[in-house]
Each structure stands twice: as C-alpha cells, then as structure tokens.
Design a protein around this motif. Structure first.
Motif, PDB file in Angstrom:
ATOM      1  N   THR A 218       0.844  -1.194   0.000  1.00 37.59           N
ATOM      2  CA  THR A 218       0.000   0.000   0.000  1.00 37.59           C
ATOM      3  C   THR A 218       0.875   1.237   0.000  1.00 37.59           C
ATOM      4  OG1 THR A 218      -1.703  -1.166   1.275  1.00 37.59           O
ATOM      5  CG2 THR A 218      -1.840   1.224   1.225  1.00 37.59           C
ATOM      6  N   LEU A 219       0.569   2.161  -0.901  1.00 35.67           N
ATOM      7  CA  LEU A 219       1.217   3.478  -0.888  1.00 35.67           C
ATOM      8  C   LEU A 219       0.356   4.401  -0.040  1.00 35.67           C
ATOM      9  CD1 LEU A 219       2.114   4.172  -4.626  1.00 35.67           C
ATOM     10  CD2 LEU A 219       3.711   4.031  -2.741  1.00 35.67           C
ATOM     11  N   HIS A 220       0.958   5.124   0.865  1.00 37.83           N
ATOM     12  CA  HIS A 220       0.253   6.126   1.655  1.00 37.83           C
ATOM     13  C   HIS A 220       0.733   7.474   1.135  1.00 37.83           C
ATOM     14  CE1 HIS A 220      -1.306   3.215   4.584  1.00 37.83           C
ATOM     15  NE2 HIS A 220      -0.167   2.583   4.369  1.00 37.83           N
ATOM     16  N   LEU A 221      -0.058   8.079   0.273  1.00 40.61           N
ATOM     17  CA  LEU A 221       0.331   9.333  -0.366  1.00 40.61           C
ATOM     18  C   LEU A 221      -0.294  10.521   0.346  1.00 40.61           C
ATOM     19  CD1 LEU A 221      -0.193   8.285  -4.093  1.00 40.61           C
ATOM     20  CD2 LEU A 221       1.966   8.432  -2.843  1.00 40.61           C
ATOM     21  N   PRO A 222       0.493  11.552   0.664  1.00 35.71           N
ATOM     22  CA  PRO A 222      -0.087  12.761   1.252  1.00 35.71           C
ATOM     23  C   PRO A 222      -1.082  13.383   0.262  1.00 35.71           C
ATOM     24  CG  PRO A 222       2.324  12.852   1.261  1.00 35.71           C
ATOM     25  CD  PRO A 222       1.931  11.664   0.476  1.00 35.71           C
ATOM     26  N   MET A 223      -2.205  13.842   0.760  1.00 38.61           N
ATOM     27  CA  MET A 223      -3.231  14.398  -0.126  1.00 38.61           C
ATOM     28  C   MET A 223      -2.694  15.526  -0.996  1.00 38.61           C
ATOM     29  SD  MET A 223      -6.828  14.314   1.991  1.00 38.61           S
ATOM     30  CE  MET A 223      -6.361  15.660   3.044  1.00 38.61           C
ATOM     31  N   GLN A 224      -1.784  16.359  -0.458  1.00 46.18           N
ATOM     32  CA  GLN A 224      -1.297  17.494  -1.228  1.00 46.18           C
ATOM     33  C   GLN A 224      -0.361  17.084  -2.368  1.00 46.18           C
ATOM     34  OE1 GLN A 224      -0.810  17.011   2.010  1.00 46.18           O
ATOM     35  NE2 GLN A 224       1.267  17.481   2.634  1.00 46.18           N
ATOM     36  N   SER A 225       0.130  15.839  -2.365  1.00 41.47           N
ATOM     37  CA  SER A 225       0.995  15.401  -3.462  1.00 41.47           C
ATOM     38  C   SER A 225       0.195  14.809  -4.623  1.00 41.47           C
ATOM     39  CB  SER A 225       2.018  14.374  -2.966  1.00 41.47           C
ATOM     40  OG  SER A 225       1.401  13.138  -2.719  1.00 41.47           O
ATOM     41  N   ILE A 226      -1.069  14.500  -4.401  1.00 44.28           N
ATOM     42  CA  ILE A 226      -1.887  13.884  -5.446  1.00 44.28           C
ATOM     43  C   ILE A 226      -2.404  14.963  -6.392  1.00 44.28           C
ATOM     44  CG2 ILE A 226      -3.996  12.583  -5.927  1.00 44.28           C
ATOM     45  CD1 ILE A 226      -3.538  11.156  -3.253  1.00 44.28           C
ATOM     46  N   ILE A 227      -2.161  14.743  -7.668  1.00 41.12           N
ATOM     47  CA  ILE A 227      -2.644  15.666  -8.691  1.00 41.12           C
ATOM     48  C   ILE A 227      -4.022  15.240  -9.171  1.00 41.12           C
ATOM     49  CG2 ILE A 227      -2.223  16.544 -11.030  1.00 41.12           C
ATOM     50  CD1 ILE A 227       0.802  16.122 -10.434  1.00 41.12           C
ATOM     51  N   ARG A 228      -4.172  13.937  -9.419  1.00 41.45           N
ATOM     52  CA  ARG A 228      -5.451  13.462  -9.959  1.00 41.45           C
ATOM     53  C   ARG A 228      -5.582  11.968  -9.742  1.00 41.45           C
ATOM     54  NH1 ARG A 228      -6.613  14.656 -16.173  1.00 41.45           N
ATOM     55  NH2 ARG A 228      -5.273  16.302 -15.465  1.00 41.45           N
ATOM     56  N   ILE A 229      -6.815  11.516  -9.555  1.00 36.34           N
ATOM     57  CA  ILE A 229      -7.138  10.092  -9.525  1.00 36.34           C
ATOM     58  C   ILE A 229      -8.282   9.895 -10.512  1.00 36.34           C
ATOM     59  CG2 ILE A 229      -7.997   8.153  -8.162  1.00 36.34           C
ATOM     60  CD1 ILE A 229      -6.780   9.560  -5.696  1.00 36.34           C
ATOM     61  N   GLU A 230      -8.058   9.023 -11.493  1.00 35.41           N
ATOM     62  CA  GLU A 230      -9.061   8.778 -12.522  1.00 35.41           C
ATOM     63  C   GLU A 230      -9.453   7.305 -12.521  1.00 35.41           C
ATOM     64  OE1 GLU A 230      -7.893  10.439 -16.482  1.00 35.41           O
ATOM     65  OE2 GLU A 230      -6.053  10.925 -15.396  1.00 35.41           O
TER      66      GLU A 230
END
Length: 108
Positions: free
Chosen positions: A64-76
């Motif tokens: 599982t990757l735990h990505l900080p919300m501010q690093s996410i550009i887009r989820i499609e």
C-alpha cells in the motif's frame, strides 16, 4: 465483470508519477490516501519500456502506498491500464533513463 482500475497521478521528488492501481481509499492516517494493488505490465522477455520496469522495481513489492493528499494531482477511474510514466514536473516531458555509454578511453 472487469475489475476497476484507477490511474493515480502524484508528485514525488520533483517528478510526476503515473501509476495504475485496483484500490484507492481514504487512509487511516489523517491526510493520506491509500493506493494498493498496483498494476504493472508483466513480461518475461525484452524490456519494451524502461520506465515501466523502473516503476516495477521501485513499487513492485509495495502493498500500500500512503500518499499525502497534497501530493496527489489526480485520480481517474479508467477502463483499462495505460502506460505508466514518470514525467518532469516543470516540463511535463517523460523522464527517460539514458542508455549507458562505454567509458571514454584514456588519452594516449
């Protein structure tokens, strides 16, 4: 029934990563998004795309990757997996690892 596939685009170390995963959810850690069941092309022959292999080497054993919300550009949510990529954040061009060249011979 085909499984859902998500294209996740996020910033990491000055580069934009595009990965595909089967599960995306709000994380138990506040402010993080969980991305799991990463999808990679599996081939045992000649390497067609070195970027795909580089991503598989980096994230292949990741549960599982735990990505900080501010690093996410887009989820499609997409119909099928496309080409995973690593891009330069400033230019948007694909980051390509250059083919190693032989060392220069010493001057005579």
């Amino acid at each position: 029934m085909p499984k859902t596939v998500y294209k996740v685009t996020f910033l990491n170390a000055g580069k934009v990563y595009e990965l595909y995963a089967r599960k995306v959810a709000s994380g138990a850690l506040w402010g993080f998004t969980e991305v799991s069941e990463l999808v990679f092309d599996v081939s045992d022959g000649v390497v067609i795309d070195p970027t795909e292999e580089r991503l598989r080497d980096e994230f292949g054993n990741t549960r599982t990757l735990h990505l900080p919300m501010q690093s996410i550009i887009r989820i499609e949510e997409v119909e099928r997996k496309g080409q995973s990529a690593i891009r330069d954040a400033a230019t948007g061009e694909k980051v390509v690892t250059p083919f190693p060249l032989p060392a220069k011979p010493p001057p005579r």
